[in-house]
Design a protein around this motif. Structure first.
Motif, PDB file in Angstrom:
ATOM      1  N   HIS A 167      -0.564  -1.469  -9.040  1.00  0.00           N
ATOM      2  CA  HIS A 167      -0.686  -0.127  -8.465  1.00  0.00           C
ATOM      3  C   HIS A 167      -1.902   0.623  -9.002  1.00  0.00           C
ATOM      4  CE1 HIS A 167       3.246  -1.216  -7.144  1.00  0.00           C
ATOM      5  NE2 HIS A 167       3.832  -0.988  -8.298  1.00  0.00           N
ATOM      6  N   VAL A 168      -3.046  -0.047  -9.030  1.00  0.00           N
ATOM      7  CA  VAL A 168      -4.291   0.588  -9.455  1.00  0.00           C
ATOM      8  C   VAL A 168      -4.974   1.157  -8.221  1.00  0.00           C
ATOM      9  CG1 VAL A 168      -6.510   0.270 -10.585  1.00  0.00           C
ATOM     10  CG2 VAL A 168      -4.509  -1.013 -11.378  1.00  0.00           C
ATOM     11  N   LEU A 169      -5.155   2.461  -8.186  1.00  0.00           N
ATOM     12  CA  LEU A 169      -5.782   3.101  -7.035  1.00  0.00           C
ATOM     13  C   LEU A 169      -7.207   2.593  -6.849  1.00  0.00           C
ATOM     14  CD1 LEU A 169      -4.536   6.762  -7.544  1.00  0.00           C
ATOM     15  CD2 LEU A 169      -4.121   5.354  -5.525  1.00  0.00           C
ATOM     16  N   ASP A 170      -7.494   2.056  -5.664  1.00  0.00           N
ATOM     17  CA  ASP A 170      -8.821   1.537  -5.308  1.00  0.00           C
ATOM     18  C   ASP A 170      -9.322   0.486  -6.294  1.00  0.00           C
ATOM     19  OD1 ASP A 170      -9.576   3.121  -2.884  1.00  0.00           O
ATOM     20  OD2 ASP A 170      -9.274   4.788  -4.256  1.00  0.00           O
ATOM     21  N   GLY A 171      -8.404  -0.174  -6.974  1.00  0.00           N
ATOM     22  CA  GLY A 171      -8.811  -1.179  -7.960  1.00  0.00           C
ATOM     23  C   GLY A 171      -9.460  -2.397  -7.347  1.00  0.00           C
ATOM     24  N   HIS A 172      -9.180  -2.676  -6.079  1.00  0.00           N
ATOM     25  CA  HIS A 172      -9.720  -3.871  -5.436  1.00  0.00           C
ATOM     26  C   HIS A 172     -11.175  -3.711  -5.026  1.00  0.00           C
ATOM     27  CE1 HIS A 172      -8.609  -1.166  -2.244  1.00  0.00           C
ATOM     28  NE2 HIS A 172      -9.282  -1.890  -1.378  1.00  0.00           N
ATOM     29  N   SER A 173     -11.653  -2.466  -4.915  1.00  0.00           N
ATOM     30  CA  SER A 173     -13.008  -2.241  -4.412  1.00  0.00           C
ATOM     31  C   SER A 173     -13.910  -1.521  -5.400  1.00  0.00           C
ATOM     32  CB  SER A 173     -12.941  -1.417  -3.115  1.00  0.00           C
ATOM     33  OG  SER A 173     -12.301  -0.168  -3.340  1.00  0.00           O
ATOM     34  N   THR A 214      -3.218   5.227   3.218  1.00  0.00           N
ATOM     35  CA  THR A 214      -4.417   5.996   2.905  1.00  0.00           C
ATOM     36  C   THR A 214      -4.708   6.022   1.412  1.00  0.00           C
ATOM     37  OG1 THR A 214      -3.210   8.096   2.748  1.00  0.00           O
ATOM     38  CG2 THR A 214      -4.030   7.452   4.917  1.00  0.00           C
ATOM     39  N   ARG A 215      -3.797   5.466   0.597  1.00  0.00           N
ATOM     40  CA  ARG A 215      -4.029   5.313  -0.837  1.00  0.00           C
ATOM     41  C   ARG A 215      -4.018   3.823  -1.164  1.00  0.00           C
ATOM     42  NH1 ARG A 215      -4.607  10.210  -2.774  1.00  0.00           N
ATOM     43  NH2 ARG A 215      -2.933  11.731  -2.927  1.00  0.00           N
ATOM     44  N   PRO A 216      -5.142   3.131  -1.036  1.00  0.00           N
ATOM     45  CA  PRO A 216      -5.167   1.688  -1.297  1.00  0.00           C
ATOM     46  C   PRO A 216      -4.847   1.376  -2.755  1.00  0.00           C
ATOM     47  CG  PRO A 216      -7.155   2.409  -0.125  1.00  0.00           C
ATOM     48  CD  PRO A 216      -6.454   3.637  -0.594  1.00  0.00           C
ATOM     49  N   LEU A 217      -3.999   0.384  -2.963  1.00  0.00           N
ATOM     50  CA  LEU A 217      -3.590  -0.023  -4.293  1.00  0.00           C
ATOM     51  C   LEU A 217      -3.938  -1.484  -4.524  1.00  0.00           C
ATOM     52  CD1 LEU A 217      -0.003   1.563  -4.338  1.00  0.00           C
ATOM     53  CD2 LEU A 217      -2.099   2.551  -5.279  1.00  0.00           C
ATOM     54  N   ALA A 218      -4.083  -1.853  -5.788  1.00  0.00           N
ATOM     55  CA  ALA A 218      -4.441  -3.235  -6.107  1.00  0.00           C
ATOM     56  C   ALA A 218      -3.700  -3.692  -7.356  1.00  0.00           C
ATOM     57  CB  ALA A 218      -5.943  -3.375  -6.316  1.00  0.00           C
TER      58      ALA A 218
END
Length: 390
Positions: A167-173, A214-218
């Motif tokens: 559940h890391v916000l925008d962690g993938h990008s 709308t809140r991408p998670l990784a």
């Protein structure tokens, strides 16, 4: 507290609303979340270049605008109205302030100008529990001297990280990830923050399916990743994370207020058009009462959010309470919107369900309303028994 806005603050809000109205409608937002990075890179570049949004609360010495966290929180009301998918929360609200608070001068000079101009989206890899919004920030989320969390070993300039965090916000990008990790073993346990490049060897990043798209998670897996210590080993990391949590809560509260206000507006527009028994359902007294109750909730949440935005730079920590009020107002407004929109309100095709998912998603990430309030009450010792001298 001065309840009025300055000319500069009004200008920021107006310019941001106009830009988002043109560039971030419902169709554009839905298309953006389906992109690999989870947002529209073109819109992010425009927000960065024309409005300086990522660097709004950063000092001018590092390429920022030189405003405070108050202006950034007020801007969140406008991004919340349209549920704008962007790395603003992860980059400007979570990662940049922590880098500014803990980083060395060299680290700040290297990274903050790139964050301010929008060319370096960043992320903070720490569970919401680490932000001290619903707990005492004891550090169990980072390992706590036992297995689990993210562990760090090494010293000086060379550290290696291993573990997993979800559940890391925008962690993938993100081009740069700030990772909170545990080190020192059980006897000398402490939490430190490390800088990890997005393309670091051994870092595996997987985008997760999120309730609120709308809140991408990784999910981040760190397999003996080479990392750079942020600041020095004597830094008060837990204190910095707690202060960061309060300012982030003020931002999220303003964002929730903007979303609640917009979904209430849309519901009012709809009940004026939908007819039942030969008249608009908005003319029924019961419907008017429900909408009036929603309006009162939104206005109360707005007052709390504005105060929290002001308080972040004046030494008061009320962000958690404001966030609870904002999420409660958003959840109630979105639920009323779904019901009053009738059969179409809960369908994927209609946008009102997205606002309910934002409220539910934020509660899952940052804490349910009752826990936010309970922690604030505990911190203020409202229900602590005290000795009374007679």
């Amino acid at each position: 507290m001065d309840a009025g806005f300055t000319t500069e603050q009004e200008g920021i809000r107006r310019a941001l609303r106009e830009l988002l109205h043109k560039r971030c409608g419902a169709e554009e937002a839905r298309a953006a979340v389906d992109r690999p990075q989870g947002y529209d890179a073109g819109l992010w570049a425009t927000l960065s270049e024309q409005l300086g949004l990522p660097g709004l609360a950063l000092p001018e010495a590092y390429g920022g605008v030189g405003c405070s966290a108050t202006e950034l929180a007020l801007a969140a009301e406008e991004t919340g109205r349209v549920l704008a998918p962007s790395p603003l929360l992860a980059t400007a609200v979570l990662a940049a302030p922590l880098l500014l608070a803990l980083g060395t001068e060299g680290q700040r000079a290297e990274l903050l100008p790139r964050i301010a101009d929008g060319s370096l989206p960043a992320a903070l890899a720490v569970p919401a529990a680490g932000l001290a919004l619903t707990g005492d920030n004891a550090g169990d989320w980072a390992g706590g001297g036992r297995s689990g969390g993210v562990q760090a070993r090494g010293s000086g300039d060379r550290w290696r990280l291993y573990g997993e965090i979800e559940h890391v916000l925008d962690g993938h990008s993100a081009g740069c990830v700030l990772v909170a990790a545990h080190t020192g073993g059980f006897a000398r346990s402490r939490t430190l923050v490390f800088l990890v490049p997005g393309d670091a060897e051994g870092l595996v990043r997987v985008r997760q399916t999120a309730l609120d798209a709308t809140r991408p998670l990784a999910r981040l897996q760190l397999r003996n990743v080479d990392a750079e210590l942020l600041g020095d080993e004597d830094a008060d990391v837990l204190g910095a994370l707690a202060r960061l949590g309060d300012s982030a809560a003020a931002f999220l509260a303003c964002e929730a207020v903007g979303a609640a206000d917009r979904v209430l507006e849309r519901t009012v527009e709809y009940v004026k058009q939908r007819e039942q028994f030969g008249r608009a359902i908005g003319s029924f007294q019961a419907v008017k009462h429900r909408l009036a109750d929603g309006y009162v909730r939104v206005q109360a949440a707005r007052s709390a959010a504005y105060y929290a935005a002001w308080a972040t730079v004046h030494g008061e920590r009320v962000g958690g309470l404001a966030l609870a009020q904002g999420l409660e107002a958003l959840r109630a407004a979105a639920a009323e919107g779904i019901q009053l929109h009738g059969g179409i309100g809960f369908t994927w095709e209609h946008d009102v369900q997205l606002y309910f998912k934002r409220a539910a998603g934020d509660e899952l990430l940052f804490g349910p309303v009752h826990r936010l309030r309970a922690h604030a009450a505990d911190a203020a010792r409202l229900f602590t028994e005290r000795e009374v001298t007679v």
